[in-house]
Design a protein around this motif. Sequence first.
Motif, mmCIF file in Angstrom:
data_model
loop_
_atom_site.group_PDB
_atom_site.id
_atom_site.type_symbol
_atom_site.label_atom_id
_atom_site.label_comp_id
_atom_site.label_asym_id
_atom_site.label_seq_id
_atom_site.Cartn_x
_atom_site.Cartn_y
_atom_site.Cartn_z
ATOM 1 N N PRO A 311 0.783 -1.202 0.178
ATOM 2 C CA PRO A 311 -0.069 -0.021 0.002
ATOM 3 C C PRO A 311 0.789 1.374 -0.003
ATOM 4 C CG PRO A 311 -0.930 -1.678 1.407
ATOM 5 C CD PRO A 311 0.370 -2.031 1.069
ATOM 6 N N ARG A 312 0.394 2.309 -0.812
ATOM 7 C CA ARG A 312 1.113 3.591 -0.726
ATOM 8 C C ARG A 312 1.110 4.224 0.764
ATOM 9 N NH1 ARG A 312 1.566 7.650 -4.624
ATOM 10 N NH2 ARG A 312 1.569 5.781 -6.193
ATOM 11 N N ALA A 313 0.317 3.977 1.693
ATOM 12 C CA ALA A 313 0.352 4.330 3.068
ATOM 13 C C ALA A 313 1.018 3.412 4.064
ATOM 14 C CB ALA A 313 -0.782 4.703 3.380
ATOM 15 N N ALA A 314 1.649 2.533 3.386
ATOM 16 C CA ALA A 314 2.554 1.533 4.336
ATOM 17 C C ALA A 314 3.622 2.214 5.085
ATOM 18 C CB ALA A 314 3.244 0.388 3.447
ATOM 19 N N ARG A 315 3.582 1.747 6.450
ATOM 20 C CA ARG A 315 4.592 2.538 7.443
ATOM 21 C C ARG A 315 5.896 2.089 7.111
ATOM 22 N NH1 ARG A 315 0.145 1.170 10.262
ATOM 23 N NH2 ARG A 315 1.226 -0.535 10.823
ATOM 24 N N HIS A 316 6.298 0.799 6.459
ATOM 25 C CA HIS A 316 7.515 0.456 6.235
ATOM 26 C C HIS A 316 7.643 -0.098 4.919
ATOM 27 C CE1 HIS A 316 11.253 -1.970 7.943
ATOM 28 N NE2 HIS A 316 11.546 -1.209 7.465
ATOM 29 N N PRO A 317 7.526 0.485 4.029
ATOM 30 C CA PRO A 317 7.630 -0.103 2.797
ATOM 31 C C PRO A 317 9.033 -0.998 2.623
ATOM 32 C CG PRO A 317 7.767 2.328 2.455
ATOM 33 C CD PRO A 317 7.269 1.950 3.983
ATOM 34 N N GLN A 318 10.084 -0.540 2.842
ATOM 35 C CA GLN A 318 11.384 -0.813 2.874
ATOM 36 C C GLN A 318 11.261 -2.368 3.174
ATOM 37 O OE1 GLN A 318 10.702 1.772 4.293
ATOM 38 N NE2 GLN A 318 12.227 3.623 3.973
ATOM 39 N N GLY A 319 10.742 -2.664 4.352
ATOM 40 C CA GLY A 319 10.565 -3.869 4.928
ATOM 41 C C GLY A 319 9.916 -4.887 4.202
ATOM 42 N N ALA A 320 8.689 -4.220 3.577
ATOM 43 C CA ALA A 320 7.653 -4.952 2.708
ATOM 44 C C ALA A 320 8.509 -5.351 1.250
ATOM 45 C CB ALA A 320 6.640 -4.214 2.273
ATOM 46 N N GLU A 322 11.826 -5.947 1.000
ATOM 47 C CA GLU A 322 12.681 -6.797 1.146
ATOM 48 C C GLU A 322 12.374 -8.000 1.463
ATOM 49 O OE1 GLU A 322 16.532 -8.528 1.885
ATOM 50 O OE2 GLU A 322 15.826 -7.078 0.714
ATOM 51 N N LEU A 323 11.029 -8.240 2.269
ATOM 52 C CA LEU A 323 10.477 -9.539 2.445
ATOM 53 C C LEU A 323 9.936 -10.341 1.151
ATOM 54 C CD1 LEU A 323 9.568 -11.594 4.462
ATOM 55 C CD2 LEU A 323 7.297 -10.341 4.694
ATOM 56 N N LEU A 324 9.439 -9.448 0.238
ATOM 57 C CA LEU A 324 8.861 -9.948 -1.046
ATOM 58 C C LEU A 324 10.105 -10.526 -1.803
ATOM 59 C CD1 LEU A 324 6.265 -7.781 -2.767
ATOM 60 C CD2 LEU A 324 6.210 -10.102 -2.506
ATOM 61 N N ARG A 325 11.290 -9.652 -1.888
ATOM 62 C CA ARG A 325 12.453 -10.066 -2.374
ATOM 63 C C ARG A 325 12.955 -11.504 -1.934
ATOM 64 N NH1 ARG A 325 18.377 -9.696 -2.743
ATOM 65 N NH2 ARG A 325 18.345 -9.418 -0.486
ATOM 66 N N LEU A 326 12.906 -11.741 -0.821
ATOM 67 C CA LEU A 326 13.312 -12.999 0.115
ATOM 68 C C LEU A 326 12.282 -14.185 -0.503
ATOM 69 C CD1 LEU A 326 14.640 -11.675 3.517
ATOM 70 C CD2 LEU A 326 16.027 -12.440 1.293
ATOM 71 N N MET A 327 11.022 -13.702 -0.505
ATOM 72 C CA MET A 327 10.238 -14.718 -1.251
ATOM 73 C C MET A 327 10.535 -15.249 -2.407
ATOM 74 S SD MET A 327 6.754 -13.034 0.643
ATOM 75 C CE MET A 327 5.585 -13.947 -0.410
#
Length: 429
Positions: A311-320, A322-327
């Motif tokens: 989401p555009r309003a995500a508080r921690h998009p960087q973590g999101a 990175e988690l997707l990258r690892l997935m």
Amino acid sequence: MTEYAAGNPFRVRESEGLEVVVFDGGLGDRYVLDTEERYRAAHPAARITHTAVEDIQAALRHRFDQGNPPDLLDNTGPGSLPTAALAAAGQLTDLRPLLEAPAPDDPHRTVGETLIPGVAAKGRFGGDEVWALNYAYTAFGVWYSQRLLDKHGWTYPKTWSEMLALCAEAKKEGITGWTYPGAYPYYLQWTLYPFIAKIGGVDVLKAIDNLEPNAWKHPAVRQAFEAYHELTARGYVLPGTPELDHVRSQAAWARGEALFIPNGTWVEKETEDVTPEGFGMTVAPPTGLDDGDALPFGTVWAQVGEAYVIPRAARHPQGAFELLRLMLSRRTARDFALHSSSLTTVRGALEGMDLPSGLASADAMLAAAGGNIVAPRTDWYQTLNREVIAGLIGEMMADRIKPAEAIERIQRAADDTARDPEVTKYRHP
């Protein structure tokens, strides 16, 4: 251009929490939970909140409206939010930085280079931005028990006359030809749409996607609708099917009460507790009409799915990110395939694996299809497709309306959508 930091390409801030919401469906969430452990290993102070929900819209619509969505969302399932509408409203983050980031298994390649074709395209809605990253590669088709067919000396039908003849033979043995999740009639679209394409060619589906006038009145649509309705008219559909959900229809099928069920590759996982040993779970392309079909028998609907969004309003998009990258590592993709019985969008992840029966047959079906794969954009107008078109197909299969009325009402609904200035429009190039 995004600059990526070595070892931490998205500059994850460990002090920031990460909230992940996953659809609680047939694919499960074990692959996400396992990846979260890898994320924590790399970022020991990270705090991750993980939630699995069955109805995404009921759980999160109000949070999007309030500007308080989770950081990463698996926007999937019957109650998913309309991705195209979220993108048009500016509520999603462009995922191109993820596709351009170093791949988790090979920093000399980008994430995008490790994915099968079509992943980025499915996440676009009229522009260059990629609003969704689809994790699974789903093959749809007609599923059956090879053991049951072998027991009676039957073969899977390639033409509709063969299908009706086989259903008649099965009825003599006390077995119904078909069942399907009548509570979710969009399951029927996954075999009905490629059937339409086989009869009339891919341009028929493109015209439907493009909301072109009279697209639903093409002769191929009429022939396909009449053929499917004949299953009901001749008593070849399991009694009570229009009221069954996916769990009960799949269980009846696994018990041998019906020969065939339209479904996706996840059905093997969803029915593992009720499928008898030696069932021989197999999927085949939808049966064609006759020798005059425009496309060959092997034509199937296959597409990427399980749409992850940030989401555009995500508080921690960087973590999101990175988690997707690892997935998207081969390790996670292989684990996902084994535990969910689903194909994956990570290129070559299944090479050398010993696959379960259903997944192996799906893999073989796609290999045989070659370039004869269709992927209708039912996600462009989700309300029209899920609630109106699927509902009218369900009414037709329940014999509450006839094919001609279903087509007429579907065309009117498509025309209404085409004229609605509040609905963002999309077209095939």
